[in-house]
Enzyme design. Structure first.
Site, PDB file in Angstrom:
ATOM      1  N   ASP A  45      22.758 -29.575  40.156  1.00  0.00           N
ATOM      2  CA  ASP A  45      22.536 -30.984  40.147  1.00  0.00           C
ATOM      3  C   ASP A  45      21.446 -31.559  38.908  1.00  0.00           C
ATOM      4  O   ASP A  45      21.258 -32.806  38.861  1.00  0.00           O
ATOM      5  CB  ASP A  45      21.890 -31.723  41.283  1.00  0.00           C
ATOM      6  CG  ASP A  45      20.381 -31.150  41.903  1.00  0.00           C
ATOM      7  OD1 ASP A  45      20.054 -30.181  41.020  1.00  0.00           O
ATOM      8  OD2 ASP A  45      20.112 -31.630  42.654  1.00  0.00           O
ATOM      9  N   SER A  46      21.164 -30.483  38.098  1.00  0.00           N
ATOM     10  CA  SER A  46      20.303 -31.041  36.804  1.00  0.00           C
ATOM     11  C   SER A  46      21.231 -31.655  36.079  1.00  0.00           C
ATOM     12  O   SER A  46      20.930 -32.196  35.057  1.00  0.00           O
ATOM     13  CB  SER A  46      20.069 -29.693  36.173  1.00  0.00           C
ATOM     14  OG  SER A  46      21.012 -28.687  36.107  1.00  0.00           O
ATOM     15  N   ASP A  84      25.575 -27.112  43.470  1.00  0.00           N
ATOM     16  CA  ASP A  84      24.440 -27.670  43.886  1.00  0.00           C
ATOM     17  C   ASP A  84      24.769 -28.552  45.282  1.00  0.00           C
ATOM     18  O   ASP A  84      25.612 -29.410  44.851  1.00  0.00           O
ATOM     19  CB  ASP A  84      23.630 -28.242  43.230  1.00  0.00           C
ATOM     20  CG  ASP A  84      22.249 -27.503  42.911  1.00  0.00           C
ATOM     21  OD1 ASP A  84      22.028 -26.493  43.680  1.00  0.00           O
ATOM     22  OD2 ASP A  84      21.880 -27.623  41.808  1.00  0.00           O
ATOM     23  N   GLU A 116      18.468 -26.724  48.498  1.00  0.00           N
ATOM     24  CA  GLU A 116      17.002 -26.688  48.170  1.00  0.00           C
ATOM     25  C   GLU A 116      16.473 -26.525  49.645  1.00  0.00           C
ATOM     26  O   GLU A 116      16.772 -27.743  50.429  1.00  0.00           O
ATOM     27  CB  GLU A 116      16.611 -27.778  47.449  1.00  0.00           C
ATOM     28  CG  GLU A 116      17.196 -27.913  46.158  1.00  0.00           C
ATOM     29  CD  GLU A 116      16.503 -28.778  44.930  1.00  0.00           C
ATOM     30  OE1 GLU A 116      15.511 -29.467  45.348  1.00  0.00           O
ATOM     31  OE2 GLU A 116      16.890 -28.898  44.047  1.00  0.00           O
ATOM     32  N   GLU A 183      11.937 -21.143  42.046  1.00  0.00           N
ATOM     33  CA  GLU A 183      11.491 -21.547  40.638  1.00  0.00           C
ATOM     34  C   GLU A 183      10.200 -21.890  40.500  1.00  0.00           C
ATOM     35  O   GLU A 183       9.424 -22.359  41.487  1.00  0.00           O
ATOM     36  CB  GLU A 183      12.474 -22.815  40.517  1.00  0.00           C
ATOM     37  CG  GLU A 183      12.189 -23.800  39.464  1.00  0.00           C
ATOM     38  CD  GLU A 183      13.281 -25.159  39.218  1.00  0.00           C
ATOM     39  OE1 GLU A 183      14.199 -25.059  39.986  1.00  0.00           O
ATOM     40  OE2 GLU A 183      12.946 -25.754  38.223  1.00  0.00           O
TER      41      GLU A 183
HETATM   42  O1  KIV Z   1      20.394 -27.706  39.290  1.00  0.00           O
HETATM   43  C1  KIV Z   1      19.780 -26.873  38.669  1.00  0.00           C
HETATM   44  O2  KIV Z   1      20.120 -26.940  37.450  1.00  0.00           O
HETATM   45  C2  KIV Z   1      19.248 -25.833  39.203  1.00  0.00           C
HETATM   46  C3  KIV Z   1      18.671 -24.701  38.551  1.00  0.00           C
HETATM   47  C4  KIV Z   1      17.587 -25.128  37.764  1.00  0.00           C
HETATM   48  C5  KIV Z   1      18.603 -23.256  39.162  1.00  0.00           C
HETATM   49  O3  KIV Z   1      18.938 -25.873  40.419  1.00  0.00           O
END
Ligand code: KIV
Length: 266
Positions: A45-46, A84, A116, A183
C-alpha cells in the site's frame, strides 16, 4: 522462472537461505523484477505514496490494490504475489476482512495478503487463514498507524514495546501466518525475534540478521525522492536517468534532431 509458493518461503528458513522481496505496482516492473528470480513481489500500500502521490498510505482503497495487483500479476514470472490489505479494509470486522480479501484474491489475483498489526487483528488473521488464504504479518513500524505513532518512527524502543511486539509475533505465528515483515526496529531486537520464531522474519530497517529483506522498489531505484528512510540502499539513480532522457528529448524535438530518417515511415 521456478514458481515460488509459501512452502518455498517457509523452507528457506530451514535451509538458512535469505528471502528476497521487493514491492511492485505494475506490469512492466513485475516483468523486470521477476526476471531476476525474486522470491516475493509485494503490491504494497506504499503505492499510496509512490504511485498515487498521497502523503501516507491511509487513503489507499481495496480497488486501488486490486487495480495494481492485476497489473503485477500479468508481468509476474514465478514470484509469490502478496498484496497489502489497505487501511480500514480489515479492522472494522472479521466479515469485512474476509470479504475484502476475497476481492483481492478473486479480482486481483493475489496469492497471499499482508496485514499490519498483531493481537488486535488476530481474529481477522485466523478467519482469513481459515478461508484458505495465506497471510503475511507486518509488525514494528506499521505505516497505517502513522497517526497513532505520531509519524514514521523507529519502534521497539522500550522494554514494554519489545515485550508487546514479541507477544504479537508469537500470536501471529500461532495463528498460522507464513512470514512476518518487521519494519524499523533496532537490529538486536530483530535478531531476537528472528531466532525465536520458526517462520521467516523479513526485515525492512531491521538490520542484518533477519531471514530476508524487503525494500520499496521506487526507493532502491532512486525514483521516489520525497523522503528516503535511513535503511534504504539506493541501487540505481533511475530518477536522474529519466530526467536526463526527458531533457535530451525536449532538446532534440526543439532542435529538430528528432525524429531522424530511421524513425519515420517511408
Ligand atoms: O507497503 C509496503 O510497501 C510495505 C513494505 C514497506 C513492506 O508494507
Amino acid at each position: 522462472m521456478e514458481k515460488k509458493t509459501i512452502t518455498t518461503i517457509l523452507n528457506k528458513k530451514q535451509l538458512k537461505e535469505k528471502v528476497t522481496m521487493l514491492t511492485c505496482y505494475d506490469y512492466v516492473m513485475a516483468k523486470l523484477i521477476s526476471s531476476q528470480d525474486i522470491d516475493i513481489l509485494l503490491v504494497g500500500d506504499s503505492l499510496g505514496n509512490v504511485k498515487l502521490g498521497y502523503e501516507n498510505t491511509l487513503p489507499v482503497t481495496v480497488d486501488d490494490m486490486i487495480y495494481h495487483t492485476k497489473s503485477v500479476k500479468k508481468g509476474n514470472d514465478g514470484a509469490l504475489l502478496v498484496t497489502d490489505m489497505p487501511f480500514m479494509s480489515y479492522e472494522i470486522s472479521v466479515k469485512d476482512a474476509v470479504k475484502n480479501v476475497a476481492r483481492i484474491i478473486k479480482e486481483g489475483g493475489a496469492e497471499a495478503v499482508k496485514i499490519e498489526g498483531g493481537i488486535e487483528v488476530i481474529c481477522q488473521v485466523k478467519a482469513i487463514i481459515d478461508a484458505k488464504v495465506p497471510v503475511m504479518g507486518h509488525l514494528g513500524l506499521t505505516p497505517q498507524s502513522i497517526n497513532e505513532f505520531g509519524g514514521l518512527k523507529v519502534q521497539a524502543k522500550t522494554q514494554e514495546a519489545c515485550n508487546k511486539l514479541i507477544s504479537d509475533a508469537d500470536a501471529l505465528q500461532r495463528a498460522g501466518v507464513f512470514a512476518i515483515v518487521l519494519e524499523a526496529v533496532p537490529e538486536p531486537f530483530a535478531k531476537k525475534v528472528t531466532e525465536r520464531l520458526k517462520i521467516p522474519i523479513i526485515g525492512i530497517g531491521a538490520g542484518r540478521y533477519c531471514d530476508g529483506q524487503v525494500l520499496v522498489i521506487d526507493d532502491m531505484l532512486g525514483m521516489f525522492t520525497d523522503f528516503t528512510p535511513k535503511f534504504v540502499k539506493k541501487y540505481a539513480n533511475i530518477g536522474e536517468t529519466i530526467k536526463t532522457a526527458v531533457k535530451n528529448y525536449i532538446y532534440d524535438v526543439k532542435a529538430e534532431k528528432f525524429p531522424q530518417e530511421e524513425n519515420t515511415y517511408k
